[in-house]
Design an enzyme around this catalytic site. Structure first.
Site, PDB file in Angstrom:
ATOM      1  N   GLU A 185      24.754  39.371  32.896  1.00 34.57           N
ATOM      2  CA  GLU A 185      24.548  40.633  32.144  1.00 34.57           C
ATOM      3  C   GLU A 185      25.633  40.838  31.085  1.00 34.57           C
ATOM      4  O   GLU A 185      26.003  41.975  30.788  1.00 34.57           O
ATOM      5  CB  GLU A 185      24.536  41.852  33.077  1.00 34.57           C
ATOM      6  CG  GLU A 185      23.365  41.935  34.005  1.00 34.57           C
ATOM      7  CD  GLU A 185      22.052  42.010  33.288  1.00 34.57           C
ATOM      8  OE1 GLU A 185      22.008  42.467  32.125  1.00 34.57           O
ATOM      9  OE2 GLU A 185      21.051  41.586  33.889  1.00 34.57           O
TER      10      GLU A 185
HETATM   11  C1  FAD Z   1      23.484  32.952  38.927  1.00 36.96           C
HETATM   12  C2  FAD Z   1      23.164  33.307  37.519  1.00 36.96           C
HETATM   13  C3  FAD Z   1      22.115  34.168  37.251  1.00 36.96           C
HETATM   14  C4  FAD Z   1      21.771  34.485  35.930  1.00 36.96           C
HETATM   15  N1  FAD Z   1      20.665  35.255  35.678  1.00 36.96           N
HETATM   16  C5  FAD Z   1      20.206  35.349  34.393  1.00 36.96           C
HETATM   17  C6  FAD Z   1      18.940  35.948  34.108  1.00 36.96           C
HETATM   18  O1  FAD Z   1      18.245  36.440  34.998  1.00 36.96           O
HETATM   19  N2  FAD Z   1      18.511  35.956  32.834  1.00 36.96           N
HETATM   20  C7  FAD Z   1      19.242  35.422  31.813  1.00 36.96           C
HETATM   21  O2  FAD Z   1      18.782  35.450  30.678  1.00 36.96           O
HETATM   22  N3  FAD Z   1      20.456  34.867  32.051  1.00 36.96           N
HETATM   23  C8  FAD Z   1      20.952  34.813  33.309  1.00 36.96           C
HETATM   24  N4  FAD Z   1      22.165  34.231  33.568  1.00 36.96           N
HETATM   25  C9  FAD Z   1      22.971  33.760  32.445  1.00 36.96           C
HETATM   26  C10 FAD Z   1      24.185  34.646  32.202  1.00 36.96           C
HETATM   27  O3  FAD Z   1      23.795  35.897  31.722  1.00 36.96           O
HETATM   28  C11 FAD Z   1      25.111  33.871  31.240  1.00 36.96           C
HETATM   29  O4  FAD Z   1      25.637  32.787  31.970  1.00 36.96           O
HETATM   30  C12 FAD Z   1      26.203  34.746  30.681  1.00 36.96           C
HETATM   31  O5  FAD Z   1      25.681  35.718  29.815  1.00 36.96           O
HETATM   32  C13 FAD Z   1      27.253  33.944  29.904  1.00 36.96           C
HETATM   33  O6  FAD Z   1      26.669  33.010  29.038  1.00 36.96           O
HETATM   34  P1  FAD Z   1      27.124  31.486  29.097  1.00 36.96           P
HETATM   35  O7  FAD Z   1      27.062  31.045  30.505  1.00 36.96           O
HETATM   36  O8  FAD Z   1      26.347  30.719  28.111  1.00 36.96           O
HETATM   37  O9  FAD Z   1      28.644  31.518  28.681  1.00 36.96           O
HETATM   38  P2  FAD Z   1      29.270  31.452  27.141  1.00 36.96           P
HETATM   39  O10 FAD Z   1      28.476  32.357  26.326  1.00 36.96           O
HETATM   40  O11 FAD Z   1      29.267  30.012  26.806  1.00 36.96           O
HETATM   41  O12 FAD Z   1      30.694  31.986  27.392  1.00 36.96           O
HETATM   42  C14 FAD Z   1      31.764  31.202  27.910  1.00 36.96           C
HETATM   43  C15 FAD Z   1      33.061  32.021  27.889  1.00 36.96           C
HETATM   44  O13 FAD Z   1      33.382  32.369  26.532  1.00 36.96           O
HETATM   45  C16 FAD Z   1      33.517  33.774  26.391  1.00 36.96           C
HETATM   46  N5  FAD Z   1      32.967  34.168  25.096  1.00 36.96           N
HETATM   47  C17 FAD Z   1      31.808  33.766  24.527  1.00 36.96           C
HETATM   48  N6  FAD Z   1      31.650  34.351  23.334  1.00 36.96           N
HETATM   49  C18 FAD Z   1      32.717  35.137  23.117  1.00 36.96           C
HETATM   50  C19 FAD Z   1      33.119  36.018  22.082  1.00 36.96           C
HETATM   51  N7  FAD Z   1      32.383  36.207  21.003  1.00 36.96           N
HETATM   52  N8  FAD Z   1      34.291  36.671  22.236  1.00 36.96           N
HETATM   53  C20 FAD Z   1      35.045  36.527  23.333  1.00 36.96           C
HETATM   54  N9  FAD Z   1      34.715  35.716  24.344  1.00 36.96           N
HETATM   55  C21 FAD Z   1      33.558  35.022  24.253  1.00 36.96           C
HETATM   56  C22 FAD Z   1      32.717  34.380  27.539  1.00 36.96           C
HETATM   57  O14 FAD Z   1      33.205  35.669  27.886  1.00 36.96           O
HETATM   58  C23 FAD Z   1      32.960  33.352  28.638  1.00 36.96           C
HETATM   59  O15 FAD Z   1      34.184  33.616  29.279  1.00 36.96           O
HETATM   60  C24 FAD Z   1      22.536  33.945  34.873  1.00 36.96           C
HETATM   61  C25 FAD Z   1      23.626  33.110  35.149  1.00 36.96           C
HETATM   62  C26 FAD Z   1      23.921  32.759  36.442  1.00 36.96           C
HETATM   63  C27 FAD Z   1      25.052  31.796  36.686  1.00 36.96           C
END
Ligand code: FAD
Length: 596
Positions: free
Chosen positions: A440
């Site tokens: 989220e």
């Molecule tokens: C168990 C589980 C359930 C999930 N359920 C859903 C779901 O139902 N639907 C769905 O759509 N998604 C879902 N997700 C996905 C989840 O919402 C994302 O993993 C999350 O939003 C982070 O995206 P990412 O993993 O690509 O990390 P990234 O976006 O790659 O981020 C990596 C790191 O970089 C930081 N970061 C990235 N951009 C910036 C910025 N501009 N400024 C500062 N810091 C930044 C982040 O805070 C993080 O620490 C789920 C994930 C898991 C593991």
């Protein structure tokens, strides 16, 4: 051992006693929910959590979900529990009666969410995401879609998902690639891959309604070119029975650190039929409606786990005999005293307790605003409620999940080596709680939302919805001699928050990296002040109840002691956050990338 008893007394305290005068008034539309009725609902919810969901928590963690020939199975007992839950009307609590919901006050609904999350976080995601989906459909879908889908989703007959994340984009949704091609009949064909989709596929409901973000052929680049679509797993027949499969397949389920009984799926959409929800290219707006509801609920997940971890730790601290009390033997007939006598164990238990009570009190305040936003007739009250919710949503999401995870870690520590062993059950809390800080929108992104969008909005109007009641309370309580130190400490932390706000606004205007560098500490500081305000109010109420004579002296004395602990031991973190904010980005950004 996972023990859990719904903390009904504290829930009744925050609902009925703490927030009666927080500017959101009494809402006529909710008058039928008398205190007796509210208490009866909470009690029943507690039974469902304790008797139906808790027994499946550890077995669900051990067994996990399985994928075989494209079919996902939830762990043993989940289907039966879901049927009981649905038939009991628990899926429909907060939804509008127009769609078959029970229109329960959010203040009560969020408490039931807390209990469900304490008992079984994995289970909570199945009805939780459906509720988020109905919020977006209700606000943005056509009447036709609403009439057909909402009653079935609200009742829990069909479940919902939220399909945003793709392999190459999570936070930065502007890069998403899933396509939507318009068809002559007004529908769209959706194609693409989504990953990490919670409850993406399972065996609990006969249909699953996916809310999918995708791009239309003429879409502008970035987040301004994203639209939202409703895509059912099976194309329903007119009577609602499942028709043909709609090209949605599960490529994999994720093997995760925790939350193992929640099916996290990789979904492929292959020319799946969908319908637009809201306007073309305005999908993020509609999705934010869903995400904002979900973000408060994810915060409540943190609280739920924090409470369960606390109770399990207290149970163990009473049972485990090690060492003798520093103030003299307490258990002379045993070989050692229970570890609950040791100050360091007390430090951990009291920290968890204060986090939970502080979060519950703040959560109830935000829930009252959610009710006022929906039902207030005075436009000024409605506006104030909207402002307060906008400000506090990222705080609730990030603060509660950070503290919930910290509590789970503390519970492992209270158990010592046994906490690290699976049989104890508490390591599951630490694993399960971890994801709530990430999904989220990560907690870092919540902090950026707070300083980048919420803090400056309408020249600080959102902030005023929070600052005004706090400063009024401080002014009104200044003559209270007994609580002078507490009020002064609140005033000092509040002053640090105001100063930090001005510093970030000033520095951030010239250099956005300064705002980015301060964000996480600023969110923590905001949360610490909000909880301090709730604790100071609670302490005054408890003192008055005790002075007036009460049969519940034990409860109010404990409330006073916890409030005092918060001011002695937790609120000082505000000074650290303030100093970190003041230090700015300098040392954080000093190293060249290559030096890491
Ligand atoms: C168990 C589980 C359930 C999930 N359920 C859903 C779901 O139902 N639907 C769905 O759509 N998604 C879902 N997700 C996905 C989840 O919402 C994302 O993993 C999350 O939003 C982070 O995206 P990412 O993993 O690509 O990390 P990234 O976006 O790659 O981020 C990596 C790191 O970089 C930081 N970061 C990235 N951009 C910036 C910025 N501009 N400024 C500062 N810091 C930044 C982040 O805070 C993080 O620490 C789920 C994930 C898991 C593991």
């Amino acid at each position: 051992m996972q023990v859990y008893e719904a903390p009904l007394r504290d829930m009744r305290f925050v609902i009925h006693e703490l927030h009666q005068d927080d500017g959101f008034g009494n809402l006529e539309a909710l008058e039928e929910f008398t205190p007796d009725l509210v208490d009866a609902i909470l009690e029943e919810a507690g039974k469902v959590a304790q008797e139906v969901l808790l027994p499946l928590n550890r077995s669900g963690d051990i067994e996990g979900c399985t994928l075989e020939n494209g079919v996902v199975r939830t762990p043993k007992g989940f289907k039966e529990a879901y049927d009981l839950f649905r038939e009991g009307g628990w899926c429909a609590l907060a939804s509008d009666p127009e769609w078959g919901g029970q229109g329960l006050p959010e203040a009560v609904n969020k408490m039931t969410e807390e209990m469900i999350c304490s008992a079984n976080l994995s289970f909570s995601l199945y009805p939780g995401l459906t509720h988020g989906g109905t919020t977006a459909i209700e606000a943005y879908a056509s009447d036709e879609l609403k009439q057909f889908y909402l009653p079935r989703m609200v009742s829990g007959e069909w479940s919902g998902t939220m399909c945003l994340t793709e392999p190459h984009c999570g936070t930065d949704l502007g890069m998403l690639r899933t396509k939507a091609v318009p068809q002559d009949d007004g529908s769209y064909k959706i194609s693409g891959t989504k990953i990490f989709i919670s409850a993406g596929e399972h065996d609990l409901t006969e249909n699953i309604i996916h809310l999918v973000l995708a791009r239309l052929p003429d879409a502008p680049e970035g987040v301004k070119g994203i639209s939202l679509f409703l895509v059912p797993k099976y194309l329903p027949k007119e009577d609602g029975t499942p028709g043909p499969s709609n090209g949605v397949s599960v490529a994999a389920i994720e093997h995760k650190m925790g939350l193992k009984a929640s099916a996290t799926c990789q979904l492929n959409f292959d020319e799946s039929v969908g319908w637009l929800v809201g306007k073309p290219h305005k999908g993020m707006e509609a999705m934010f409606k869903m995400m904002n509801t979900e973000r408060v609920s994810v915060g409540i997940q943190g609280l739920g786990i924090g409470e369960a971890a606390y109770q399990s730790a207290v149970y163990y601290a009473r049972e485990r005999l090690q060492g003798r009390s520093l103030s003299g033997v307490k258990n002379p007939s045993g070989p050692a005293d229970p570890i609950i006598v040791h100050p360091d164990v007390r430090r951990m238990l009291m920290t968890m307790r204060a986090y939970n009570e502080g979060c519950r009190a703040l959560g109830a305040w935000v829930s009252r605003a959610l009710d006022a936003e929906k039902h207030a007739t005075d436009p000024a009250v409605k506006q104030r409620a909207e402002d307060f919710i906008a400000l506090m949503t990222p705080v609730v999401k990030a603060l509660f999940t950070d503290l919930g995870h910290e509590s789970a870690n503390l519970a492992v520590q209270v158990y010592g080596g046994h906490g690290y062993i699976a049989e104890s059950g508490v390591e599951q809390y630490a694993r399960d709680a971890r994801i709530a800080m990430i999904y989220e929108g990560t907690n870092g992104i919540q902090a950026l939302d707070l300083v980048g969008r919420k803090m400056p909005a309408h020249m600080g109007r959102y902030l005023r919805s929070f600052f005004h009641p706090v400063s009024q309370f401080i002014e009104a309580s200044k003559g209270d001699e007994q609580f002078q130190p507490m009020i002064e400490a609140l005033e000092k932390a509040f002053g640090a928050l105001q100063l930090s706000t001005a510093t970030i606004a000033q520095k951030g205007m010239k250099d956005p990296e300064e705002a980015g560098a301060a964000a996480t500490d600023y969110l923590r500081l905001t949360g610490l002040v909000a909880m301090a305000y709730c604790f100071a109010k609670s302490a005054l109420i408890a003192r008055d109840r005790l002075a007036g004579g009460t049969e519940e002296a034990g409860f109010y004395k404990a409330k006073l002691a916890t409030a005092q602990f918060y001011f002695d031991r937790i609120l000082p973190q505000a000074t650290a956050a303030f100093l970190a904010i003041k230090a700015g980005k300098r040392s954080m950004m000093a190293l060249e990338d290559a030096a890491f």
